[in-house]
Write an enzyme that holds these catalytic residues in place. Structure first.
Site, PDB file in Angstrom:
ATOM      1  CD  GLU A  35       8.852  -2.036   7.653  1.00  0.00           C
ATOM      2  OE1 GLU A  35       8.750  -1.409   6.586  1.00  0.00           O
ATOM      3  OE2 GLU A  35       9.265  -1.535   8.712  1.00  0.00           O
ATOM      4  NE  ARG A 278       3.093   2.437  -3.382  1.00  0.00           N
ATOM      5  CZ  ARG A 278       3.128   1.798  -2.188  1.00  0.00           C
ATOM      6  NH1 ARG A 278       2.032   1.474  -1.566  1.00  0.00           N
ATOM      7  NH2 ARG A 278       4.265   1.514  -1.622  1.00  0.00           N
ATOM      8  CE  LYS A 288       2.677  -2.192   5.488  1.00  0.00           C
ATOM      9  NZ  LYS A 288       3.864  -2.931   5.817  1.00  0.00           N
TER      10      LYS A 288
HETATM   11  P1  ATP Z   1       2.724   1.198   2.944  1.00  0.00           P
HETATM   12  O1  ATP Z   1       3.219   2.277   2.055  1.00  0.00           O
HETATM   13  O2  ATP Z   1       1.231   1.050   3.008  1.00  0.00           O
HETATM   14  O3  ATP Z   1       3.368   1.199   4.304  1.00  0.00           O
HETATM   15  P2  ATP Z   1       4.636  -0.653   2.047  1.00  0.00           P
HETATM   16  O4  ATP Z   1       4.942  -0.713   0.609  1.00  0.00           O
HETATM   17  O5  ATP Z   1       5.618   0.036   2.896  1.00  0.00           O
HETATM   18  O6  ATP Z   1       3.171  -0.130   2.225  1.00  0.00           O
HETATM   19  P3  ATP Z   1       5.373  -3.326   2.615  1.00  0.00           P
HETATM   20  O7  ATP Z   1       5.015  -4.182   3.763  1.00  0.00           O
HETATM   21  O8  ATP Z   1       6.767  -2.910   2.454  1.00  0.00           O
HETATM   22  O9  ATP Z   1       4.421  -2.064   2.677  1.00  0.00           O
HETATM   23  O10 ATP Z   1       4.835  -3.972   1.269  1.00  0.00           O
HETATM   24  C1  ATP Z   1       5.089  -5.300   0.911  1.00  0.00           C
HETATM   25  C2  ATP Z   1       5.008  -5.408  -0.576  1.00  0.00           C
HETATM   26  O11 ATP Z   1       3.718  -5.010  -1.025  1.00  0.00           O
HETATM   27  C3  ATP Z   1       6.019  -4.503  -1.246  1.00  0.00           C
HETATM   28  O12 ATP Z   1       6.628  -5.234  -2.280  1.00  0.00           O
HETATM   29  C4  ATP Z   1       5.185  -3.369  -1.758  1.00  0.00           C
HETATM   30  O13 ATP Z   1       5.734  -2.809  -2.913  1.00  0.00           O
HETATM   31  C5  ATP Z   1       3.845  -4.052  -2.048  1.00  0.00           C
HETATM   32  N1  ATP Z   1       2.754  -3.096  -1.993  1.00  0.00           N
HETATM   33  C6  ATP Z   1       2.411  -2.301  -0.967  1.00  0.00           C
HETATM   34  N2  ATP Z   1       1.371  -1.514  -1.296  1.00  0.00           N
HETATM   35  C7  ATP Z   1       1.040  -1.833  -2.569  1.00  0.00           C
HETATM   36  C8  ATP Z   1       0.052  -1.369  -3.485  1.00  0.00           C
HETATM   37  N3  ATP Z   1      -0.810  -0.415  -3.157  1.00  0.00           N
HETATM   38  N4  ATP Z   1       0.002  -1.940  -4.718  1.00  0.00           N
HETATM   39  C9  ATP Z   1       0.862  -2.901  -5.045  1.00  0.00           C
HETATM   40  N5  ATP Z   1       1.816  -3.379  -4.245  1.00  0.00           N
HETATM   41  C10 ATP Z   1       1.919  -2.852  -3.017  1.00  0.00           C
HETATM   42 MG    MG Z   2       7.794  -0.890   2.449  1.00  0.00          MG
END
Ligand code: ATP
Ligand code: MG
Length: 575
Positions: A35, A278, A288
């Site tokens: 995102e 994760r 984020k």
């Molecule tokens: P945050 O919780 O930090 O806002 P998010 O998962 O909402 O992170 P996205 O931009 O939606 O952020 O993430 C893009 C991709 O990266 C998604 O498929 C998410 O599952 C993966 N991702 C995010 N954080 C991790 C992590 N710590 N380990 C593995 N994959 C991750």
């Molecule tokens: Mg997300």
């Protein structure tokens, strides 16, 4: 190259089995779906390495897809940063997509669900929807609007789409089961009303699809085979499968007609969602929201502050893409949540830079050392090898003369037991020169040590018979006349506790910022370092691995950042 990909984690095993059974026609197509509401962090790198890695190992494809269904929070700056970070990590996408590319398809799909009696427009407010939803132990209640006719729902949804209703006043919901044990299946929202302009579609849409709906449809229309996501989506998988089953995209060309018109079409797939744990690291935060707060509240100097766990931060810090890829490969992929020690990542950085960074000498806390038996006008070029283990790095010339800089901590006037470097009347080897003896400690008016006067034993110089004479310590130095002055930024961990997210004691991550996470010093460097290119790495002997700052370093004003020390000081502190 070995043809068969390694099958050492459960996702690789699933993909190998699918290839063997022909489940997806032998195809492997993945995507990384960020995102664009912030910069990528080290956790994202795990997902990037996994998605792009699985695709590459199987001669498949991986798309970069911006999950841009949340206008307002999303920013073109983030889009560009994400693209740059993925490339920096060493990956390239087969196709660059946006969830917003599929807005027409999402809309057609929603209309199809309404026609099938599987979706309805609900007039309940957000609070009411929540109250009706029930709890983990209590079934939900049907909305009073749940049994609207198809015709009424089509009319109301058309009015939603036309912008006739206020933000939040209605939602389109899937009609599944308010009594489901899985709360995600209790008539989840498909569309909400938000009259916020979108960075790609402007004000064309007053309604936006919800993540669970948009994600599975995006996967299917891109022909994704394996949709890898993190563990918290496990309970969403029945919904993912429900939408795709009801929409039946592969057999309903009418839904994807807008994509054929836009030249974006591929044969829709029946993707399978696979969840993995994760990646978490200690001594840092990776949400984020918190990273954004650190930036907006100026607790750090921006998204690429070298102390940030963002990819642009660790890049500027001097971490290498190879080290990060190695780190996540070694961490493995499983369904078990765990926290990996930050030191493990730092060790991967050390390992990569040990092999790849040429050696240089630098003095960061200078003390003048004068060799009284070397003439004032003595100028000599010594030849140093650039890497102790790899001759292909070649050699360089290092200017040696009467006056040198050494590290202040390499001298002790009243030495503690076990101190093997320079002491009054004692001897030490000056790296590449020979053995010097400290004859005199010079002090300023205030009694502070301002310099050392030494003599060099000429018999210990290279090629002389005493060259191999043993002495306990060896220290590095920089010739004072030729040294360049540089700004050197010494970074340490941003937080001083292993779990800054833990707020059970009433403290937040902000209370755990390490006050010593950055120290800026003026150091003296070998002159050859003036010509370092931004982002070039070096080992400063005995001090650590450093990188020429990506933004601030120049020939006129050299700036180096310490990526990592030579040894893990944190584990020695016993924390
Ligand atoms: P945050 O919780 O930090 O806002 P998010 O998962 O909402 O992170 P996205 O931009 O939606 O952020 O993430 C893009 C991709 O990266 C998604 O498929 C998410 O599952 C993966 N991702 C995010 N954080 C991790 C992590 N710590 N380990 C593995 N994959 C991750
Ligand atoms: Mg997300």
């Amino acid at each position: 190259m070995n043809d068969a990909p390694p099958v050492n984690n459960f996702i690789r095993q699933i993909v190998a089995a699918d290839n063997a059974s022909g489940r997806h026609g032998g195809r492997v197509a993945t995507r990384f779906p960020p995102e664009p509401n912030g910069y990528l962090h080290l956790g994202h790198a795990k997902s990037i390495c996994l998605n792009f890695g699985i695709a590459a190992e199987n001669t498949g494809t991986c798309n970069l897809r911006f999950d841009d269904t949340n206008p307002g929070k999303e920013d073109p700056e983030f889009v560009e940063a994400i693209k740059a970070d993925v490339r920096w990590l060493g990956f390239d996408w087969a196709s660059l997509r946006h969830a917003s590319d599929y807005f027409e398809v999402f809309h057609l799909g929603a209309v199809k669900l309404i026609r099938l009696g599987l979706a309805y427009v609900d007039d309940l407010s957000a609070d009411e929807v929540r109250a009706y939803r029930g709890t983990l132990t209590q079934a939900g209640r049907d909305s009073p609007f749940r049994d609207r006719s198809v015709a009424e729902n089509l009319g109301l949804f058309a009015a939603m789409r036309a912008g006739e209703f206020a933000d939040g006043s209605r939602t389109l919901r899937a009609r599944i089961d308010m009594g489901s044990g899985n709360i995600n299946l209790r008539d989840p929202a498909i569309y909400r009303i938000r009259k916020v302009p979108h960075q790609n579609t402007g004000d064309a849409w007053p309604i936006y699809p919800m993540y669970d709906y948009a994600h599975c449809v995006s996967d299917a229309v891109e022909g994704i085979t394996h949709s890898l996501c993190t563990l918290e989506f496990e309970d969403h998988r029945p919904l993912y499968d429900w939408f795709l089953e009801k929409l039946d995209l592969p057999n309903d060309p009418s839904l994807t007609q807008p994509l054929r018109d836009a030249g974006l079409w591929s044969q829709p797939s029946k993707p399978q969602q696979i969840e993995f744990a994760r990646g978490n690291l200690d001594y840092t935060v990776m949400s984020k929201r918190k990273l954004l707060e650190l930036v907006t509240d100026k607790l750090v100097d921006g998204w690429d502050d070298p102390r940030m766990p963002t990819l642009s931060g660790v890049r500027r810090r001097g971490f290498t893409p190879r080290a990060i890829r190695t780190f996540w490969e070694r961490a493995g992929v499983s369904k078990q949540n765990s926290v990996i020690e930050y030191g493990v990542l730092e060790n991967c950085v050390r390992e990569d830079l040990d092999a790849r960074a040429p050696r240089r000498m630098a003095v960061l806390d200078p003390l003048k050392l004068v060799i009284t038996n070397v003439p004032e006008d003595h100028a000599e070029m010594l030849t140093f090898s650039n890497h102790p283990k790899d001759e292909s790095f070649g050699t360089r010339a290092v200017p040696f003369s009467r006056e040198l800089w050494i590290e202040r901590e390499d001298f002790m006037e009243a030495p503690v037991k076990g101190f093997h470097r320079l002491v009054p009347g004692g001897e030490v080897r000056l790296r590449g020169v020979g053995i010097v003896k400290c004859d005199e400690v010079v002090k300023d008016a205030g009694g502070a040590i301002s310099g050392l006067r030494c003599t060099l034993d000429p018999q210990t110089r290279q090629g002389m018979e005493g060259a191999n004479r043993k002495v306990k310590g060896t220290i590095h130095w920089v010739g004072a006349h030729h040294a360049i002055e540089a700004e050197v930024r010494l970074y340490d961990r941003l937080f001083d506790v292993a779990d800054p997210d833990d707020d059970s004691d009433g403290k937040t991550y902000r209370d755990h910022l390490n006050p010593d996470s950055r120290r800026v010093v003026r150091g003296f460097l070998e002159p050859s370092l003036r010509d370092a290119a931004p982002e070039q790495h070096f080992q400063f002997e005995r001090l650590g691995y450093f990188v020429a700052d990506r933004h601030d370093h120049s020939h006129a004003r050299p700036v180096f950042n310490r990526a990592v020390t030579l040894r893990d000081a944190w584990s020695q502190k016993g924390r």
